[in-house]
Design a protein around this motif. Structure first.
Motif, PDB file in Angstrom:
ATOM      1  N   PRO A 178      67.091 -54.614  31.524  1.00  0.00           N
ATOM      2  CA  PRO A 178      66.629 -53.628  30.621  1.00  0.00           C
ATOM      3  C   PRO A 178      66.417 -54.179  29.402  1.00  0.00           C
ATOM      4  CG  PRO A 178      68.861 -52.946  31.776  1.00  0.00           C
ATOM      5  CD  PRO A 178      68.484 -54.485  31.985  1.00  0.00           C
ATOM      6  N   THR A 179      65.406 -52.980  28.704  1.00  0.00           N
ATOM      7  CA  THR A 179      64.847 -53.830  27.303  1.00  0.00           C
ATOM      8  C   THR A 179      65.655 -54.202  26.387  1.00  0.00           C
ATOM      9  OG1 THR A 179      63.304 -51.787  27.730  1.00  0.00           O
ATOM     10  CG2 THR A 179      63.535 -52.557  25.442  1.00  0.00           C
ATOM     11  N   VAL A 180      67.107 -53.593  26.206  1.00  0.00           N
ATOM     12  CA  VAL A 180      67.938 -53.927  25.250  1.00  0.00           C
ATOM     13  C   VAL A 180      68.363 -55.454  25.357  1.00  0.00           C
ATOM     14  CG1 VAL A 180      70.212 -53.792  24.114  1.00  0.00           C
ATOM     15  CG2 VAL A 180      68.762 -51.496  24.424  1.00  0.00           C
ATOM     16  N   VAL A 181      68.515 -55.862  26.431  1.00  0.00           N
ATOM     17  CA  VAL A 181      68.842 -57.304  26.586  1.00  0.00           C
ATOM     18  C   VAL A 181      67.673 -58.201  26.945  1.00  0.00           C
ATOM     19  CG1 VAL A 181      71.127 -56.927  27.490  1.00  0.00           C
ATOM     20  CG2 VAL A 181      69.088 -56.838  28.988  1.00  0.00           C
ATOM     21  N   ALA A 182      66.408 -57.665  27.449  1.00  0.00           N
ATOM     22  CA  ALA A 182      65.309 -58.385  27.927  1.00  0.00           C
ATOM     23  C   ALA A 182      64.602 -58.955  26.323  1.00  0.00           C
ATOM     24  CB  ALA A 182      64.406 -57.742  28.818  1.00  0.00           C
ATOM     25  N   GLU A 183      64.478 -57.914  25.368  1.00  0.00           N
ATOM     26  CA  GLU A 183      63.889 -58.313  24.143  1.00  0.00           C
ATOM     27  C   GLU A 183      64.602 -57.544  23.193  1.00  0.00           C
ATOM     28  OE1 GLU A 183      59.500 -57.350  24.083  1.00  0.00           O
ATOM     29  OE2 GLU A 183      59.293 -57.573  26.395  1.00  0.00           O
ATOM     30  N   PRO A 184      65.742 -58.151  22.733  1.00  0.00           N
ATOM     31  CA  PRO A 184      66.863 -57.476  21.846  1.00  0.00           C
ATOM     32  C   PRO A 184      66.269 -56.997  20.391  1.00  0.00           C
ATOM     33  CG  PRO A 184      67.496 -59.923  22.330  1.00  0.00           C
ATOM     34  CD  PRO A 184      66.163 -59.465  23.179  1.00  0.00           C
ATOM     35  N   GLU A 185      65.171 -57.852  20.182  1.00  0.00           N
ATOM     36  CA  GLU A 185      64.686 -57.942  18.627  1.00  0.00           C
ATOM     37  C   GLU A 185      63.357 -56.850  18.749  1.00  0.00           C
ATOM     38  OE1 GLU A 185      66.440 -58.588  16.087  1.00  0.00           O
ATOM     39  OE2 GLU A 185      67.854 -59.448  17.500  1.00  0.00           O
ATOM     40  N   SER A 186      63.032 -56.376  19.982  1.00  0.00           N
ATOM     41  CA  SER A 186      61.695 -55.696  19.829  1.00  0.00           C
ATOM     42  C   SER A 186      61.906 -54.125  19.438  1.00  0.00           C
ATOM     43  CB  SER A 186      61.039 -55.463  21.147  1.00  0.00           C
ATOM     44  OG  SER A 186      61.957 -54.668  22.053  1.00  0.00           O
ATOM     45  N   GLN A 187      60.797 -53.671  19.056  1.00  0.00           N
ATOM     46  CA  GLN A 187      61.022 -52.355  18.283  1.00  0.00           C
ATOM     47  C   GLN A 187      61.363 -51.342  19.290  1.00  0.00           C
ATOM     48  OE1 GLN A 187      59.897 -51.308  15.256  1.00  0.00           O
ATOM     49  NE2 GLN A 187      60.785 -49.425  15.585  1.00  0.00           N
ATOM     50  N   LEU A 188      61.373 -51.487  20.744  1.00  0.00           N
ATOM     51  CA  LEU A 188      61.961 -50.483  21.747  1.00  0.00           C
ATOM     52  C   LEU A 188      63.381 -50.790  21.616  1.00  0.00           C
ATOM     53  CD1 LEU A 188      59.238 -50.858  24.743  1.00  0.00           C
ATOM     54  CD2 LEU A 188      59.717 -48.837  23.171  1.00  0.00           C
ATOM     55  N   SER A 189      63.831 -52.001  21.673  1.00  0.00           N
ATOM     56  CA  SER A 189      65.281 -52.098  21.752  1.00  0.00           C
ATOM     57  C   SER A 189      65.924 -51.787  20.394  1.00  0.00           C
ATOM     58  CB  SER A 189      65.480 -53.561  21.709  1.00  0.00           C
ATOM     59  OG  SER A 189      65.288 -54.167  22.923  1.00  0.00           O
ATOM     60  N   LEU A 190      65.400 -51.834  18.968  1.00  0.00           N
ATOM     61  CA  LEU A 190      65.824 -51.291  17.889  1.00  0.00           C
ATOM     62  C   LEU A 190      65.960 -49.607  18.028  1.00  0.00           C
ATOM     63  CD1 LEU A 190      64.012 -53.409  15.249  1.00  0.00           C
ATOM     64  CD2 LEU A 190      66.091 -53.723  16.423  1.00  0.00           C
ATOM     65  N   LEU A 191      64.857 -49.040  18.734  1.00  0.00           N
ATOM     66  CA  LEU A 191      65.206 -47.681  18.815  1.00  0.00           C
ATOM     67  C   LEU A 191      66.272 -47.307  19.597  1.00  0.00           C
ATOM     68  CD1 LEU A 191      61.335 -46.573  19.725  1.00  0.00           C
ATOM     69  CD2 LEU A 191      62.614 -46.041  17.563  1.00  0.00           C
ATOM     70  N   ALA A 220      72.968 -51.196  24.644  1.00  0.00           N
ATOM     71  CA  ALA A 220      73.103 -51.133  22.896  1.00  0.00           C
ATOM     72  C   ALA A 220      74.444 -50.885  22.231  1.00  0.00           C
ATOM     73  CB  ALA A 220      72.152 -50.129  22.779  1.00  0.00           C
ATOM     74  N   LEU A 221      75.269 -50.172  22.819  1.00  0.00           N
ATOM     75  CA  LEU A 221      76.699 -49.981  22.449  1.00  0.00           C
ATOM     76  C   LEU A 221      77.695 -51.449  22.720  1.00  0.00           C
ATOM     77  CD1 LEU A 221      77.543 -46.550  23.925  1.00  0.00           C
ATOM     78  CD2 LEU A 221      77.311 -47.050  21.458  1.00  0.00           C
ATOM     79  N   ALA A 222      77.131 -52.009  23.747  1.00  0.00           N
ATOM     80  CA  ALA A 222      77.933 -53.548  23.790  1.00  0.00           C
ATOM     81  C   ALA A 222      77.410 -54.169  22.606  1.00  0.00           C
ATOM     82  CB  ALA A 222      77.553 -53.734  25.507  1.00  0.00           C
ATOM     83  N   GLY A 223      75.969 -54.311  22.477  1.00  0.00           N
ATOM     84  CA  GLY A 223      75.233 -55.001  21.773  1.00  0.00           C
ATOM     85  C   GLY A 223      75.949 -55.042  20.045  1.00  0.00           C
TER      86      GLY A 223
END
Length: 363
Positions: free
Chosen positions: A321-334, A123-126
């Motif tokens: 991991p979630t942040v790269v698998a589904e970057p726009e999902s609610q979990l990734s936003l969390l 997420a920090l890399a994002g």
């Protein structure tokens, strides 16, 4: 035409309260320049934490705020960001290219610490930061698997004394798993494991990192104290679940970091709630509100509260991991929100002055 009131312009810029810095950007010292030319206004601001995904939106909001000031015909607001180094102790040559070290720890195993570490790093890399991950769990390294690094990967060697960390999903990663067979147990006593951790930390050629995320083993033993005493750790993140037994051990983790004068950036609560995929019913399987109570007890921030999710586990096990698998999902936003909270807490330390003196006592 009446000249534009500079005070009115500054008040308009102060109308935005940053949810991560918890103040307006002028009070936070983010204003770099403010120019008034007739009926035109331009301003430049710089956030001191990784915020690549939100600076554009902040700039648009502030532009609209300035255009609503009487007398302003046009406005332009530019917002960017830069990560500063927080003050730390120590002067280790191998870490000269690392601005901030963040230890992710837990009092006990099984609370999702490694999953939090890897998604926090991604997420920090994002947000645009340069990020590395060190798997400090010498006995049970898992970061290579979680980041999808192919089996058998070995780090490069530089000048016959530095490990060159492999990269995965845009982050640099180093783990004991790169140096040993994945079926070989590390049957080492504490001093050997501590020595291996220091070697991984200080003999890795980290490439200009804003943040190095250290995924700690569970507990408060040799490896934790080695890192605290030998490495310039900026701050720590404590991971727990809401259940009482996990909170009991999380308190021990917080107390350990307090004893060695490493700031606790905040608490992450995993498995906070389970939502049935069939009917949508929400149930607190491990208790409710434990993370909030722990954060309040120690006067730190609740950085995030993550649900008990099959998706998070499957994606981490699958190397995406979630942040790269589904970057726009609610979990990734969390996770992105959590990462900005962590980065902002680090920036507050960077603005706070000199590092404390680390000491170890028996009490």
């Amino acid at each position: 035409m009446n000249p534009i009131d500079r005070t009115a312009i500054e008040q308009a810029l102060s109308s935005y309260q940053d949810p991560y810095l918890k103040t307006d950007l002028l009070t936070a010292g983010c204003l770099r320049s403010l120019d008034i030319d007739g009926d035109r206004v331009s301003a430049s601001l710089r956030l001191n934490y990784a915020a690549g995904r939100i600076v554009g939106g902040i700039g648009q909001m502030l532009t609209v705020a300035l255009e609503n000031v009487p007398g302003v015909e046009s406005a332009r607001v530019q917002v960017d960001w830069e990560v500063r180094s927080a003050p730390t102790q120590g002067n280790i040559p191998g870490l000269a290219n690392v601005k901030n070290i963040i230890a992710v720890a837990s009092g006990k195993g099984g609370v999702g610490k490694s999953t939090t570490s890897v998604n926090l790093a991604l997420a920090l890399a994002g947000e645009g930061a340069r990020v590395g991950v060190l798997d400090a769990d010498i006995y049970g390294p898992s970061m290579g698997l979680m980041l999808g690094v192919p089996a058998g990967t070995r780090p490069g060697v530089k000048e016959e004394k530095w490990f060159v960390p492999p990269r995965a999903h845009g982050v640099q990663v180093m783990t004991m798993a790169f140096l040993a067979d994945d079926k070989t147990p590390m049957a080492w006593r504490g001093p050997m494991a501590s020595g291996a951790l220091l070697q991984l930390l200080t003999q890795t050629a980290w490439d200009d990192l804003d943040y190095l995320i250290v995924d700690m083993p569970p507990g408060t033993g040799d490896l934790q104290l080695t890192l605290a005493q030998k490495a310039p750790v900026t701050g720590s993140v404590i991971v727990t679940t809401p259940q009482d037994i996990a909170l009991l051990d999380a308190r021990k983790g917080i107390e350990m970091f307090r004893k060695v004068n490493i700031p606790v950036l905040g608490v992450v609560e995993n498995m906070a709630v389970h939502i049935c995929s069939n009917c949508g019913h929400a149930e607190h399987l491990f208790g409710e509100g434990g993370g909030v109570r722990l954060a309040d007890e120690y006067g730190v921030e609740l950085l995030g509260s993550m649900p008990l999710s099959l998706t998070i586990r499957e994606q981490a096990d699958g190397g995406r991991p979630t942040v790269v698998a589904e970057p726009e999902s609610q979990l990734s936003l969390l996770y992105q929100d959590m990462a900005r909270h962590v980065a902002a807490r680090v920036s507050a330390l960077a603005a706070g002055g000199a590092a404390p003196v680390i000491s170890i006592s028996d009490d």
